[in-house]
Write a protein that holds these residues in place. Structure first.
Motif, PDB file in Angstrom:
ATOM      1  N   LYS A 238       1.169  -1.131  -0.126  1.00  0.00           N
ATOM      2  CA  LYS A 238       0.306  -0.513  -0.008  1.00  0.00           C
ATOM      3  C   LYS A 238       0.964   1.116   0.020  1.00  0.00           C
ATOM      4  O   LYS A 238       1.690   1.347   0.730  1.00  0.00           O
ATOM      5  CB  LYS A 238      -0.425  -0.056   0.907  1.00  0.00           C
ATOM      6  CG  LYS A 238      -2.477   0.526   0.790  1.00  0.00           C
ATOM      7  CD  LYS A 238      -3.377   0.722   2.162  1.00  0.00           C
ATOM      8  CE  LYS A 238      -4.145   1.510   1.944  1.00  0.00           C
ATOM      9  NZ  LYS A 238      -4.964   1.217   0.713  1.00  0.00           N
ATOM     10  N   GLY A 239       0.590   1.949  -1.008  1.00  0.00           N
ATOM     11  CA  GLY A 239       1.691   3.117  -0.999  1.00  0.00           C
ATOM     12  C   GLY A 239       2.771   2.863  -1.618  1.00  0.00           C
ATOM     13  O   GLY A 239       3.651   4.185  -1.696  1.00  0.00           O
ATOM     14  N   ALA A 240       2.943   2.416  -2.486  1.00  0.00           N
ATOM     15  CA  ALA A 240       4.092   1.839  -2.533  1.00  0.00           C
ATOM     16  C   ALA A 240       4.315   2.388  -4.295  1.00  0.00           C
ATOM     17  O   ALA A 240       3.485   3.156  -5.008  1.00  0.00           O
ATOM     18  CB  ALA A 240       4.326   0.666  -3.602  1.00  0.00           C
ATOM     19  N   THR A 241       5.694   2.280  -4.540  1.00  0.00           N
ATOM     20  CA  THR A 241       6.076   2.922  -5.850  1.00  0.00           C
ATOM     21  C   THR A 241       6.149   2.079  -6.975  1.00  0.00           C
ATOM     22  O   THR A 241       7.737   1.306  -6.912  1.00  0.00           O
ATOM     23  CB  THR A 241       6.805   4.009  -5.684  1.00  0.00           C
ATOM     24  OG1 THR A 241       6.256   5.110  -5.633  1.00  0.00           O
ATOM     25  CG2 THR A 241       7.488   5.168  -7.198  1.00  0.00           C
ATOM     26  N   PRO A 254      -2.570  -4.708 -19.378  1.00  0.00           N
ATOM     27  CA  PRO A 254      -3.979  -4.748 -18.725  1.00  0.00           C
ATOM     28  C   PRO A 254      -3.283  -3.747 -17.284  1.00  0.00           C
ATOM     29  O   PRO A 254      -2.657  -4.207 -16.672  1.00  0.00           O
ATOM     30  CB  PRO A 254      -3.882  -5.964 -18.900  1.00  0.00           C
ATOM     31  CG  PRO A 254      -2.765  -6.419 -18.751  1.00  0.00           C
ATOM     32  CD  PRO A 254      -1.877  -6.110 -19.482  1.00  0.00           C
ATOM     33  N   PHE A 255      -4.559  -2.704 -17.185  1.00  0.00           N
ATOM     34  CA  PHE A 255      -4.488  -1.536 -16.279  1.00  0.00           C
ATOM     35  C   PHE A 255      -5.268  -2.031 -15.378  1.00  0.00           C
ATOM     36  O   PHE A 255      -6.610  -1.387 -16.097  1.00  0.00           O
ATOM     37  CB  PHE A 255      -3.474  -0.558 -16.539  1.00  0.00           C
ATOM     38  CG  PHE A 255      -3.492   0.697 -15.638  1.00  0.00           C
ATOM     39  CD1 PHE A 255      -2.337   0.592 -14.398  1.00  0.00           C
ATOM     40  CD2 PHE A 255      -4.281   1.461 -14.785  1.00  0.00           C
ATOM     41  CE1 PHE A 255      -1.824   1.025 -13.616  1.00  0.00           C
ATOM     42  CE2 PHE A 255      -4.435   2.284 -14.023  1.00  0.00           C
ATOM     43  CZ  PHE A 255      -3.162   2.384 -13.113  1.00  0.00           C
ATOM     44  N   ASP A 256      -5.100  -2.740 -13.776  1.00  0.00           N
ATOM     45  CA  ASP A 256      -5.948  -2.679 -12.990  1.00  0.00           C
ATOM     46  C   ASP A 256      -6.257  -1.246 -12.350  1.00  0.00           C
ATOM     47  O   ASP A 256      -5.814  -0.766 -10.955  1.00  0.00           O
ATOM     48  CB  ASP A 256      -6.017  -3.667 -11.873  1.00  0.00           C
ATOM     49  CG  ASP A 256      -6.988  -4.640 -11.049  1.00  0.00           C
ATOM     50  OD1 ASP A 256      -8.140  -3.284 -10.699  1.00  0.00           O
ATOM     51  OD2 ASP A 256      -6.208  -5.281 -10.550  1.00  0.00           O
ATOM     52  N   VAL A 257      -6.642  -0.517 -12.824  1.00  0.00           N
ATOM     53  CA  VAL A 257      -7.086   0.714 -12.245  1.00  0.00           C
ATOM     54  C   VAL A 257      -8.097   0.552 -10.937  1.00  0.00           C
ATOM     55  O   VAL A 257      -7.544   1.568  -9.891  1.00  0.00           O
ATOM     56  CB  VAL A 257      -8.663   1.629 -12.597  1.00  0.00           C
ATOM     57  CG1 VAL A 257      -8.084   2.920 -12.226  1.00  0.00           C
ATOM     58  CG2 VAL A 257      -7.767   1.607 -14.600  1.00  0.00           C
ATOM     59  N   PHE A 258      -8.470  -0.290 -10.285  1.00  0.00           N
ATOM     60  CA  PHE A 258      -9.256  -0.580  -8.837  1.00  0.00           C
ATOM     61  C   PHE A 258      -8.169  -0.642  -8.081  1.00  0.00           C
ATOM     62  O   PHE A 258      -8.137  -0.216  -7.016  1.00  0.00           O
ATOM     63  CB  PHE A 258     -10.400  -1.907  -8.766  1.00  0.00           C
ATOM     64  CG  PHE A 258     -10.905  -2.191  -7.413  1.00  0.00           C
ATOM     65  CD1 PHE A 258     -11.631  -1.693  -7.111  1.00  0.00           C
ATOM     66  CD2 PHE A 258     -10.020  -3.536  -6.445  1.00  0.00           C
ATOM     67  CE1 PHE A 258     -12.458  -2.286  -6.136  1.00  0.00           C
ATOM     68  CE2 PHE A 258     -10.734  -3.639  -5.500  1.00  0.00           C
ATOM     69  CZ  PHE A 258     -11.910  -3.069  -5.223  1.00  0.00           C
ATOM     70  N   LYS A 259      -6.901  -1.772  -8.004  1.00  0.00           N
ATOM     71  CA  LYS A 259      -5.521  -1.872  -7.344  1.00  0.00           C
ATOM     72  C   LYS A 259      -5.039  -0.856  -7.146  1.00  0.00           C
ATOM     73  O   LYS A 259      -4.432  -0.722  -6.571  1.00  0.00           O
ATOM     74  CB  LYS A 259      -4.997  -3.118  -8.517  1.00  0.00           C
ATOM     75  CG  LYS A 259      -4.430  -3.739  -7.169  1.00  0.00           C
ATOM     76  CD  LYS A 259      -3.250  -5.269  -7.879  1.00  0.00           C
ATOM     77  CE  LYS A 259      -1.888  -6.091  -7.288  1.00  0.00           C
ATOM     78  NZ  LYS A 259      -2.653  -6.015  -5.747  1.00  0.00           N
ATOM     79  N   PHE A 260      -5.355  -0.263  -8.776  1.00  0.00           N
ATOM     80  CA  PHE A 260      -4.464   0.745  -8.581  1.00  0.00           C
ATOM     81  C   PHE A 260      -4.557   2.256  -7.413  1.00  0.00           C
ATOM     82  O   PHE A 260      -3.736   2.452  -6.481  1.00  0.00           O
ATOM     83  CB  PHE A 260      -4.168   1.930 -10.313  1.00  0.00           C
ATOM     84  CG  PHE A 260      -3.441   3.224  -9.971  1.00  0.00           C
ATOM     85  CD1 PHE A 260      -2.009   3.085  -9.244  1.00  0.00           C
ATOM     86  CD2 PHE A 260      -4.309   3.955  -9.771  1.00  0.00           C
ATOM     87  CE1 PHE A 260      -1.477   4.246  -9.607  1.00  0.00           C
ATOM     88  CE2 PHE A 260      -3.752   5.827  -9.730  1.00  0.00           C
ATOM     89  CZ  PHE A 260      -2.374   5.773 -10.301  1.00  0.00           C
ATOM     90  N   ARG A 262      -6.709   1.646  -5.182  1.00  0.00           N
ATOM     91  CA  ARG A 262      -7.228   1.430  -3.360  1.00  0.00           C
ATOM     92  C   ARG A 262      -6.102   0.817  -3.101  1.00  0.00           C
ATOM     93  O   ARG A 262      -5.326   0.831  -1.451  1.00  0.00           O
ATOM     94  CB  ARG A 262      -8.169  -0.531  -3.916  1.00  0.00           C
ATOM     95  CG  ARG A 262      -9.538  -0.462  -3.421  1.00  0.00           C
ATOM     96  CD  ARG A 262      -9.775   0.570  -2.151  1.00  0.00           C
ATOM     97  NE  ARG A 262     -11.404   0.471  -2.665  1.00  0.00           N
ATOM     98  CZ  ARG A 262     -12.566  -0.270  -2.251  1.00  0.00           C
ATOM     99  NH1 ARG A 262     -11.857  -1.312  -2.146  1.00  0.00           N
ATOM    100  NH2 ARG A 262     -13.520  -0.041  -2.264  1.00  0.00           N
ATOM    101  N   GLY A 263      -4.397   0.320  -3.519  1.00  0.00           N
ATOM    102  CA  GLY A 263      -3.514   0.972  -3.176  1.00  0.00           C
ATOM    103  C   GLY A 263      -2.521   1.833  -2.726  1.00  0.00           C
ATOM    104  O   GLY A 263      -1.442   1.875  -2.425  1.00  0.00           O
ATOM    105  N   MET A 264      -3.082   2.635  -3.414  1.00  0.00           N
ATOM    106  CA  MET A 264      -2.524   3.900  -3.074  1.00  0.00           C
ATOM    107  C   MET A 264      -0.945   3.901  -3.952  1.00  0.00           C
ATOM    108  O   MET A 264      -0.276   4.745  -2.705  1.00  0.00           O
ATOM    109  CB  MET A 264      -2.724   4.793  -2.108  1.00  0.00           C
ATOM    110  CG  MET A 264      -3.991   4.715  -1.204  1.00  0.00           C
ATOM    111  SD  MET A 264      -4.166   5.149   0.322  1.00  0.00           S
ATOM    112  CE  MET A 264      -3.137   6.707   0.203  1.00  0.00           C
ATOM    113  N   HIS A 265      -1.276   3.286  -5.251  1.00  0.00           N
ATOM    114  CA  HIS A 265       0.459   3.478  -6.117  1.00  0.00           C
ATOM    115  C   HIS A 265       0.554   4.804  -7.035  1.00  0.00           C
ATOM    116  O   HIS A 265      -0.418   5.382  -7.238  1.00  0.00           O
ATOM    117  CB  HIS A 265      -0.519   2.270  -6.836  1.00  0.00           C
ATOM    118  CG  HIS A 265      -0.247   0.523  -6.158  1.00  0.00           C
ATOM    119  ND1 HIS A 265      -0.915  -0.547  -6.378  1.00  0.00           N
ATOM    120  CD2 HIS A 265       0.292   0.103  -4.288  1.00  0.00           C
ATOM    121  CE1 HIS A 265      -0.572  -1.512  -5.556  1.00  0.00           C
ATOM    122  NE2 HIS A 265      -0.146  -0.598  -4.466  1.00  0.00           N
TER     123      HIS A 265
END
Length: 331
Positions: A238-241, A254-260, A262-265
């Motif tokens: 969470k919050g990773a770069t 493919p880009f998982d916007v939900f994971k992006f 929610r993960g605050m990436h």
């Protein structure tokens, strides 16, 4: 040092359709004029980077022809401000050899701010081969907010030159480093223990999550385009770069916007061609203490991988074919 008014340099007049069509000429180079805001470096060593070869083939954007190729260098200041005269310097740049004449030459003209003292203890060959990989890795971490002691850093493609540099920088900062690659042994140096995950016979996602107690990595440094895209995204805490340094034009993932969200990436793209000689010099100078205290190591340069300008074409071919060693020209 005694200067010759005319020495030699590599010249590329027009971009080539392929390596077999490349005309790499060893031609005369006059000592260039130098203003008060510039220096002339007598080049003693200059690595051949993949981007140097690709630039001669017209693959790199913004390439100007005719030109002298070469981005990395180490040498001696022979014209410039009094306090710099005779200083052994090193540097690199996304403009050198691309939009301005490069380092595969006896003389290199640069802004004063684009040269800094070489690290003590490095040979000219070693200093001239540090450039692009370490500049790219250092800028990646800088754009990601830096790397801190106690963080977990996953380097994808850790056996490549940028990957090796990223491993070294993260280890020196005190991070827990996980190197993902297609072999069991760490390819380069690290001043602290590094965990290697061989992706050819280990499920890397499961292994990384186990190593981080299910948390994931604080920073993912992806050096291998879409090959590790899914893995890199899957192991971000969470919050990773995640840092990206390469991709093929027109490539889509493919880009998982939900994971992006929610993960605050965070995602950071690094184009070393956008880092001019002054910025590249700043980054290398920030790394100099590490090279001097031994917590960072230059890439080894074997005697058989050092060659004169007359053999440059051989070196260009080896680099384009994927040479693992650093190939260095001695103008």
């Amino acid at each position: 040092m005694s200067l010759a008014s005319v020495q030699s340099a590599l010249h590329v007049n027009i971009k080539a359709a392929g390596i077999d069509a490349l005309e790499l000429m060893n031609a005369e180079q006059a000592l260039p004029p130098c203003s008060e805001q510039e220096v002339i470096v007598h080049v003693e060593a200059a690595a051949i980077n993949p981007s140097d070869v690709k630039a001669t083939l017209g693959i790199m954007p913004n390439a100007v022809f005719p030109r002298i190729p070469g981005r990395d260098f180490a040498g001696e200041v022979v014209r410039g401000p009094a306090h710099l005269m005779g200083l052994k310097v090193w540097g690199s740049g996304g403009d050198i050899g691309i939009t301005r004449n490069g380092s595969h030459a006896a003389y290199l003209l640069l802004p004063v701010a684009a040269v800094k003292a070489c690290p003590q203890g490095l040979s000219m060959e070693e200093a001239g081969a540090v450039g692009v990989p370490f500049v790219t890795a250092c800028e990646g971490f800088a754009r990601a907010g830096g790397v801190q002691a106690g963080q977990t850093v996953v380097v994808l493609g850790a056996n490549g030159k940028v990957g090796q540099a990223a491993v070294q920088i993260a280890a020196r900062a005190g991070a827990k480093v996980i190197a993902v690659q297609r072999q069991d042994q760490l390819e380069g140096f690290a001043c602290r223990p590094v965990t290697v995950v061989n992706s050819t016979h280990t499920e890397p996602e499961q292994r990384i999550m186990a190593l981080t107690a299910g948390k994931g990595a604080d920073v993912v440094f992806n050096t291998v385009d879409q090959v590790y895209w899914a893995l890199g995204h899957a192991v971000m805490a969470k919050g990773a770069t995640q840092i990206f340094i390469i991709a093929t034009k027109g490539q889509h993932v493919p880009f998982d916007v939900f994971k992006f969200y929610r993960g605050m990436h965070n995602f950071v793209g690094i184009d070393s061609l956008a880092l001019d000689c002054v910025r590249s010099c700043e980054l290398l100078d920030a790394l100099r203490p590490g090279f001097e205290d031994g917590s960072l190591k230059p890439f080894p340069v074997a005697p058989e991988d050092v060659m004169p300008l007359a053999q440059a074409m051989q070196g260009f071919r080896r680099v384009l074919a994927g040479a693992k060693n650093r190939i260095v020209l001695k103008p």
